[in-house]
Write a protein that holds these residues in place. Structure first.
Motif, PDB file in Angstrom:
ATOM      1  N   ASP A   1      40.000  26.323  34.051  1.00  0.00           N
ATOM      2  CA  ASP A   1      40.375  26.141  32.502  1.00  0.00           C
ATOM      3  C   ASP A   1      41.070  27.411  31.862  1.00  0.00           C
ATOM      4  O   ASP A   1      41.748  27.742  31.335  1.00  0.00           O
ATOM      5  N   SER A   2      39.796  28.363  32.066  1.00  0.00           N
ATOM      6  CA  SER A   2      40.039  30.437  31.075  1.00  0.00           C
ATOM      7  C   SER A   2      41.126  30.706  31.695  1.00  0.00           C
ATOM      8  O   SER A   2      41.256  31.059  30.750  1.00  0.00           O
ATOM      9  N   VAL A   3      41.655  30.495  32.332  1.00  0.00           N
ATOM     10  CA  VAL A   3      42.924  31.401  32.871  1.00  0.00           C
ATOM     11  C   VAL A   3      44.419  30.625  33.420  1.00  0.00           C
ATOM     12  O   VAL A   3      45.080  31.017  33.823  1.00  0.00           O
ATOM     13  N   LYS A   4      44.140  29.463  33.056  1.00  0.00           N
ATOM     14  CA  LYS A   4      45.131  28.697  33.292  1.00  0.00           C
ATOM     15  C   LYS A   4      46.005  29.055  32.034  1.00  0.00           C
ATOM     16  O   LYS A   4      45.801  29.229  30.615  1.00  0.00           O
ATOM     17  N   GLY A   5      47.954  28.930  32.830  1.00  0.00           N
ATOM     18  CA  GLY A   5      48.872  29.218  31.943  1.00  0.00           C
ATOM     19  C   GLY A   5      48.766  30.851  31.634  1.00  0.00           C
ATOM     20  O   GLY A   5      49.864  31.623  30.898  1.00  0.00           O
ATOM     21  N   ARG A   6      47.871  31.503  31.883  1.00  0.00           N
ATOM     22  CA  ARG A   6      47.918  33.523  31.739  1.00  0.00           C
ATOM     23  C   ARG A   6      47.724  33.561  33.465  1.00  0.00           C
ATOM     24  O   ARG A   6      48.278  34.708  33.606  1.00  0.00           O
ATOM     25  N   PHE A   7      47.020  33.258  34.127  1.00  0.00           N
ATOM     26  CA  PHE A   7      47.172  33.842  35.079  1.00  0.00           C
ATOM     27  C   PHE A   7      47.836  33.132  36.327  1.00  0.00           C
ATOM     28  O   PHE A   7      48.281  31.131  36.378  1.00  0.00           O
ATOM     29  N   THR A   8      48.381  33.757  37.808  1.00  0.00           N
ATOM     30  CA  THR A   8      49.220  32.872  38.795  1.00  0.00           C
ATOM     31  C   THR A   8      48.600  33.523  40.066  1.00  0.00           C
ATOM     32  O   THR A   8      49.072  34.433  40.214  1.00  0.00           O
ATOM     33  N   ILE A   9      48.734  32.259  40.836  1.00  0.00           N
ATOM     34  CA  ILE A   9      47.983  32.971  42.088  1.00  0.00           C
ATOM     35  C   ILE A   9      49.351  32.217  42.691  1.00  0.00           C
ATOM     36  O   ILE A   9      49.954  31.322  43.037  1.00  0.00           O
ATOM     37  N   SER A  10      49.477  33.306  43.895  1.00  0.00           N
ATOM     38  CA  SER A  10      50.776  33.064  44.787  1.00  0.00           C
ATOM     39  C   SER A  10      50.227  33.860  46.180  1.00  0.00           C
ATOM     40  O   SER A  10      49.538  34.797  46.704  1.00  0.00           O
ATOM     41  N   ARG A  11      50.894  33.311  46.992  1.00  0.00           N
ATOM     42  CA  ARG A  11      50.434  34.055  49.023  1.00  0.00           C
ATOM     43  C   ARG A  11      52.332  34.218  49.194  1.00  0.00           C
ATOM     44  O   ARG A  11      52.703  33.911  49.100  1.00  0.00           O
ATOM     45  N   ASP A  12      52.124  35.342  50.158  1.00  0.00           N
ATOM     46  CA  ASP A  12      53.338  36.099  50.998  1.00  0.00           C
ATOM     47  C   ASP A  12      52.484  35.395  52.158  1.00  0.00           C
ATOM     48  O   ASP A  12      51.361  36.709  52.865  1.00  0.00           O
ATOM     49  N   ASN A  13      52.617  34.627  53.415  1.00  0.00           N
ATOM     50  CA  ASN A  13      51.976  34.164  55.166  1.00  0.00           C
ATOM     51  C   ASN A  13      52.859  35.680  55.800  1.00  0.00           C
ATOM     52  O   ASN A  13      52.279  36.390  57.046  1.00  0.00           O
ATOM     53  N   ALA A  14      54.090  36.303  55.392  1.00  0.00           N
ATOM     54  CA  ALA A  14      54.353  36.886  56.335  1.00  0.00           C
ATOM     55  C   ALA A  14      53.496  37.629  56.375  1.00  0.00           C
ATOM     56  O   ALA A  14      54.038  38.903  57.118  1.00  0.00           O
ATOM     57  N   LYS A  15      53.056  38.576  54.571  1.00  0.00           N
ATOM     58  CA  LYS A  15      52.469  39.637  54.434  1.00  0.00           C
ATOM     59  C   LYS A  15      51.391  39.662  54.704  1.00  0.00           C
ATOM     60  O   LYS A  15      49.933  40.414  54.275  1.00  0.00           O
ATOM     61  N   ASN A  16      50.346  38.432  55.069  1.00  0.00           N
ATOM     62  CA  ASN A  16      49.089  38.120  55.409  1.00  0.00           C
ATOM     63  C   ASN A  16      47.989  38.439  53.544  1.00  0.00           C
ATOM     64  O   ASN A  16      47.573  38.920  53.679  1.00  0.00           O
ATOM     65  N   THR A  17      48.632  38.408  52.513  1.00  0.00           N
ATOM     66  CA  THR A  17      48.266  38.880  51.107  1.00  0.00           C
ATOM     67  C   THR A  17      48.781  37.628  50.743  1.00  0.00           C
ATOM     68  O   THR A  17      49.202  36.630  50.317  1.00  0.00           O
ATOM     69  N   VAL A  18      48.236  37.651  49.949  1.00  0.00           N
ATOM     70  CA  VAL A  18      47.354  36.846  48.842  1.00  0.00           C
ATOM     71  C   VAL A  18      47.410  37.174  46.809  1.00  0.00           C
ATOM     72  O   VAL A  18      47.299  39.213  47.038  1.00  0.00           O
ATOM     73  N   TYR A  19      48.288  37.151  45.516  1.00  0.00           N
ATOM     74  CA  TYR A  19      48.212  37.690  44.440  1.00  0.00           C
ATOM     75  C   TYR A  19      46.878  37.193  44.312  1.00  0.00           C
ATOM     76  O   TYR A  19      47.986  35.718  43.775  1.00  0.00           O
ATOM     77  N   LEU A  20      46.983  38.068  42.627  1.00  0.00           N
ATOM     78  CA  LEU A  20      46.675  37.407  40.729  1.00  0.00           C
ATOM     79  C   LEU A  20      47.498  37.586  40.044  1.00  0.00           C
ATOM     80  O   LEU A  20      46.928  38.774  39.522  1.00  0.00           O
ATOM     81  N   GLN A  21      48.399  37.443  39.807  1.00  0.00           N
ATOM     82  CA  GLN A  21      48.716  38.296  38.331  1.00  0.00           C
ATOM     83  C   GLN A  21      48.467  37.301  37.294  1.00  0.00           C
ATOM     84  O   GLN A  21      48.206  35.989  37.271  1.00  0.00           O
TER      85      GLN A  21
END
Length: 116
Positions: free
Chosen positions: A61-81
């Motif tokens: 709840d503390s990060v909803k609306g501010r943080f975004t998690i995503s992944r790129d399986n082709a690059k074996n990478t996960v991100y946190l914006q």
């Protein structure tokens, strides 16, 4: 076995943004759920966000609306914006790979410091 290496942490002013990356080794990355946790000084490690192999996401709840998690399986990478950062977001951020049968694996962490 999965090895995780986080990057992208640093010092940012309140209201600013950072993007964390977590690069994973191995050929089975797409089958893992991936998550981010954080640990502030003197406090326990806490859940931040997770993204499942199918792409669905969950946030604290503390990060909803501010943080975004995503992944790129082709690059074996996960991100946190991370946007609209506050001093309360200061912590060491850890990436984790989660699998019900192949186990969980943690990265070494990356420091995020938000100056107010």
């Amino acid at each position: 076995q999965v090895q995780l290496v986080e990057s992208g942490g640093g010092l940012v002013q309140a209201g600013g943004s950072l993007r964390l990356s977590c690069a994973a080794s191995g050929r089975t990355f797409s089958s893992y759920a991936m998550g981010w946790f954080r640990q502030a000084p003197g406090k326990e490690r806490k859940f931040v966000a997770t993204i499942r192999s199918g792409g669905s996401t969950t946030y604290a709840d503390s990060v909803k609306g501010r943080f975004t998690i995503s992944r790129d399986n082709a690059k074996n990478t996960v991100y946190l914006q991370m946007n609209s950062l506050t001093a309360e977001d200061t912590a060491v951020y850890y990436c984790v790979a989660i699998h019900p049968t192949m186990g969980n694996y943690w990265g070494q962490g990356t420091q995020v410091t938000v100056s107010s």
